[in-house]
Write an enzyme that holds these catalytic residues in place. Structure first.
Site: not given
Ligand SMILES: [Zn+2]
Length: 994
Positions: A162, A165, A271, A350
């Site tokens: 992404h 990110e 991410h 994340e």
């Protein structure tokens, strides 16, 4: 002078932004849901980014957002996460090495290249492909003896798929630098690079990150340059090859090709937007076979990050870890792809709540994660590992390692075929391991104990299968046959044995009195071992008696012989009788069923899967059985939050009854339905299926004295001719109850059983009467009826494509119904190179369905082809029509001058080539003399050595060549991107004795 340069740079940036915005728009927004079940369908419409309680944060491109707006949610548009700051950018190596800024694209690429030139024995930079806009997708390979394939686990990190990110992007770049500069001094790093092959990709979506231009990450976007979320673009275990309805993007294809060339053991996909370790599965609710192990390694990562950070970091959801489905489901993610298809254990990490982290905070996040980055890879040391080799040659084998009574949903692992090493990380315990490989006798090793933080080594040698054929029926081409027909058909046999079958002959017979075999014999071509097939040279012929009933199953027998005294018998079935569909219900809406609700909780609704809150029975279906995308079924208690089980103490039978199905004009009625049934034995609970014969309800099914606990859809077929034939009042009904004090699982059905209806249009008629009313002795009541009409349109008016020989492509056509009535549509084509599911499709008003079309150039020679997909529908304006298809088949690029399999270049393919290959891989031998430039991966390929056609010359080609000499492989393949100028047949003429 310096001032002038700055001004020019800014001017260029502005124009770049303007161009880029014109191409890809992205909306970031939030909205509220009332139930988590809504996520199952929403995740297929928009790109969900996070779910906090009932608030959903999501991205959409223009097309997706337009559709979302029709769903009626109140939403709030949020500022794009990457527009909130103007981050400091580094445009020199010295500035990047402070690690508190984001590199420009140019500096990123040159820094990666510097790693290779500064550390030649430790680092290789590989470009695995290009983004839509032509930026490089780069991996750093780090290992001692980086140029040699060793018995080491391959481990991998990749970040910023992404594009907005960006935390992981800089941390991965820094990790490469940290590993290289501390090798030889830091014992932990030295050990990792000495014993593993490490691959790091800092930036998986460069177009998204540099959406604002090569010199800034401000205005980065989540999607790639085509507006596609790359983490929804992979094949999905549950939803098939194109879960997002998009073609595979160049970034996705580059990754998939890269994974095909490697055998990764453990990996992570970094991410931002949250702080949590997300482990499989994302796509469905069932747990991974190694769920306990995934929880343990995720916990270790989060614990390490928490230890090295201020309180509160990496504590989202369950204190920093979560199962993917439990957080929110996605389809097409890379994590599930690697886990399901590639035998690799991948989690999604994340790293920071803020997506575009202010760059001065990057050093802090490095400190939080540095230790965890290293210890996560070290999981690959533990569990069960070893080498799988050929017992006769000692060469490595491409084998599958299954843990018996443990592996489910493709959790098996594979050897690295170049070396034969495998690494089965697993929670501590004692296991039975099964080793399999085509052409070898499977081997089971019992009682292998895995110890916490230890490695148990199990090396095995597999014996090649004996050189004998094993022939069975595989397919026929009789198609639909009816009573009274005389049928010609070919038969295809398959050879599952280890030896080729020569001089094959098969005789067809049956003891069925309705069938008269007219031509019972045929010979076959040589059928090669290990899965080869061959089709009869002469067609078989048989006649079907005109007395044969419809839907009648005939059992045929084949007596097969081959040279060397081989003989065997094989059976197959053939169905007599063509069918017309009179009624079908996929439960996309209620066609008139009554009895919904009540104590039995009969529901027409979305299949949501789930085990329920209690322990009764297996999981419910997460997907319906029909091809339409509504996912609706008929069942009891479809709500997983309330348990997914039917109720206890139901006092009587509660029925859900179909609409009346007029079968006046039909005989030989058959009903097919799909069932996913969990019900306790009839001593306790009761489930029924009944049909109405015009006078009484007849029981077709009731649950037996044993428990039924199904975990997949099961097709059930009933011959209803005695009940439904010529019956104007035919109905079916499902019943549940009574039940006792303990509930169990749920009962779910999907029926396929259709009725003719009036074509759309206006109808008028009247009812005439006579009476004894002297004023009105006769009269008539006018009746007018308007049957609602559907209206069809397609997302594509035509398909035009060009393909290389031996390749295929997939195209999605959306079928829309913008009319008022239900659309019925079927598709057909007379062109064998156009493939699709012909339907029928039932599309409710304002709904749509997708027709997936495959163009297959495998059997086409270079030329232009035109064909069409024809349709028949009940839309009065388009009762039939077609979608034209044009295809240009292009020749493969001109090849090189070499003979496939002739590794040493002497013109013959013989045992010396194996010796030559082995000597080369072991060190003392020289490289093969013939090589070609391979455009597809930008490297030189020792073409003659690529015997298995995967465009690499590795140890597995030597294995393949040995198997070829033994007769296990039918032929030598060459890399499709560099086909030989000399045809491969020249090597087959030199083939050795088998
Ligand atoms: Zn993400």
């Amino acid at each position: 002078m310096r001032r002038l340069l700055v001004i020019i740079t800014i001017a260029m940036l502005i124009s770049l932004i303007a161009v880029a915005y014109a191409q890809t728009n992205q909306v970031y927004f939030k909205f509220e849901i009332s139930s988590r079940q809504e996520l199952v369908s929403l995740t297929r419409i928009i790109s969900i980014d996070n779910v906090k309680d009932k608030t959903v944060y999501a991205y959409a491109n223009d097309k997706q957002f337009d559709y979302f707006k029709t769903l009626g949610y109140d939403y709030t548009i949020l500022p794009s996460p990457s527009s909130l700051i103007s981050p400091r950018m580094a445009d020199s190596r010295e500035a990047i090495l402070e690690w508190d800024s984001y590199p420009t694209y140019g500096e990123y690429v040159s820094m990666m290249q510097r790693f290779e030139s500064d550390y030649p024995g430790l680092c290789i930079i590989e470009n695995i492909g290009y983004s839509v806009e032509g930026r490089e997708i780069l991996f750093a390979k780090l290992s001692a003896n980086v140029n040699i394939e060793e018995n080491e686990p391959e481990v991998m990190y990749s970040s910023t798929m992404h594009g907005d990110e960006t935390t992981g992007y800089v941390l991965m770049l820094r990790l490469i630098d940290y590993l290289l500069s501390n090798y030889g001094t830091d014992p932990q790093i030295t050990n990792i690079l000495d014993s593993m092959e490490v691959w790091i990709n800092p930036l998986a979506n460069p177009d998204g990150t540099y959406h604002g231009g090569d010199n800034t990450v401000e205005d980065a976007i989540r999607f790639n340059a085509n507006g596609v979320d790359l983490n929804r673009n992979f094949p999905d275990p549950d939803e098939g090859p194109h879960p997002d309805g998009n073609d595979w993007q160049p970034e996705t294809i580059a990754m998939m090709n890269f994974f095909n060339r490697h055998s990764f053991v453990i990996s992570a996909n970094f991410h931002g937007g949250a702080e949590v370790v997300n482990y499989p599965w994302d796509t469905w609710p069932q747990r991974h076979a190694d769920d306990a192990w995934f929880i343990q390694i995720s916990r270790e990562y989060a614990d390490s990050a928490q230890t090295n950070s201020p309180p509160g970091y990496m504590t989202d959801l369950n204190n920093g870890i979560t199962n993917g489905w439990d957080w929110y489901t996605i389809a097409g993610g890379r994590q599930d792809y690697l886990n399901f298809w590639k035998g690799c254990r991948e989690v999604t990490i994340e790293l920071s709540h803020i997506k575009l982290l202010p760059p001065e905070q990057l050093p802090d996040y490095w400190d939080y994660n540095r230790a965890a980055f290293l210890t996560y890879w070290e999981q690959a040391y533990y569990g069960i590992k070893g080498l799988v080799t050929d017992a006769s040659t000692g060469l490595p084998i491409a084998a599958t390692i299954s843990v018996i009574d443990h592996d489910i949903d493709s959790s098996e692992v594979y050897t690295d075929p170049d070396v034969g090493d495998y690494h089965r990380m697993i929670e501590p315990g004692t296991y039975d391991l099964r080793f399999t490989s085509p052409g070898y006798i499977p081997l089971t090793v019992y009682g292998v104990t895995a110890i916490f933080r230890n490695a148990t080594v199990v090396d095995v040698q597999l014996q090649p299968v004996p050189d004998e054929p094993m022939l069975e029926f595989y397919a026929h081409d009789a198609g639909v046959v009816n009573a009274g027909d005389t049928v010609s058909m070919s038969i295809t046999l398959i050879n599952n044995g280890g030896g080729n079958a020569y001089d094959v002959n098969a005789t067809l017979s049956t003891s069925d009195s309705f069938i008269d075999v007219l031509q019972p014999n045929s010979t076959y071509p040589t059928i090669i071992a290990l899965g080869g097939t061959g089709t009869s040279y002469t067609d078989y012929q048989f006649a079907i008696s005109s007395d044969c009933p419809d839907y009648y199953l005939v059992d045929f027998q084949l007596d097969i012989t081959a040279s060397g005294g081989y003989s065997d018998t094989s059976h197959f079935d053939l169905l007599v009788g063509d069918r017309v569909t009179i009624f079908a219900d996929d439960f996309s809406f209620n066609q008139g069923w009554i009895g919904l609700g009540g104590p039995a909780e009969w529901t027409i609704g979305v299949a949501t899967g789930g085990q329920g809150s209690d322990s009764h029975g297996g999981p419910d279906p997460a997907l319906d059985h029909s091809p339409s995308d509504d996912n609706q079924v008929l069942g009891n208690d479809l709500n997983p939050e309330s348990g997914g089980d039917y109720n206890s103490n139901i006092s009587t039978t509660y029925w859900v009854t179909s609409p009346i199905i007029d079968c006046t004009d039909y005989t030989g009625v058959i009903m097919t339905y799909y069932r996913w049934l969990g019900v306790e034995r009839n001593q306790y609970d009761h489930a029924y299926l009944q049909a109405f014969n015009g006078n009484n309800w007849v029981t077709l099914f009731e649950n037996p004295s044993t428990t039924i606990d199904e975990s997949s859809w099961n097709e059930k077929i009933f011959d209803l001719s005695s009940i439904a034939d010529e019956n104007p009042d035919f109905q079916i009904r499902f019943g549940l109850g009574t039940t006792d004090g303990s509930p169990r699982d749920s009962v779910i059905f999907q029926v396929t059983l259709n009725t003719d209806s009036l074509p759309p249009g206006d109808y008028s008629s009247s009812i005439n009467f006579t009476s004894n009313d002297p004023d009105t002795p006769t009269g008539s009541i006018p009746i007018s009826l308007h049957v609602l009409a559907p209206s069809i349109s397609f997302s594509l008016d035509a398909i035009t494509d060009s393909l290389y020989e031996d390749s295929l492509s997939v195209h999605d056509i959306t079928i829309y119904n913008s009319g008022e009535g239900i659309l019925f549509i079927t598709f057909s084509s007379e062109y064998s190179w156009i493939g699709f599911d012909g339907g029928p499709y039932y599309i409710t008003p304002a709904d749509s369905a997708i027709l997936q079309v495959t163009l297959d150039a495998t059997d086409l020679s270079p030329d232009d082809y035109s064909g069409s997909i024809d349709f028949d529908s009940n839309d009065p304006d388009s009762l039939s029509g077609n979608i034209p298809v044009t295809l240009t088949v292009m020749p493969l690029s001109p090849g090189c001058d070499y003979v496939p399999g002739d590794i040493n270049g002497d013109g013959d393919v013989i045992g010396n080539d194996v010796t030559f290959g082995v000597r080369y891989f072991k060190g003392p031998g020289s490289a093969p003399p013939d090589s070609c430039w391979n455009d597809s991966n930008g490297s030189w390929l020792y073409s003659a050595g690529d015997a298995n056609g995967n465009c690499h010359f590795t140890g597995s080609d030597v294995t393949f060549l040995v198997a070829y000499f033994k007769g296990h492989n039918p032929e030598i393949f060459w890399c499709p991107q560099t086909p030989p100028a000399q045809p491969a047949i020249s090597s087959r003429n030199n083939k050795l004795k088998r």
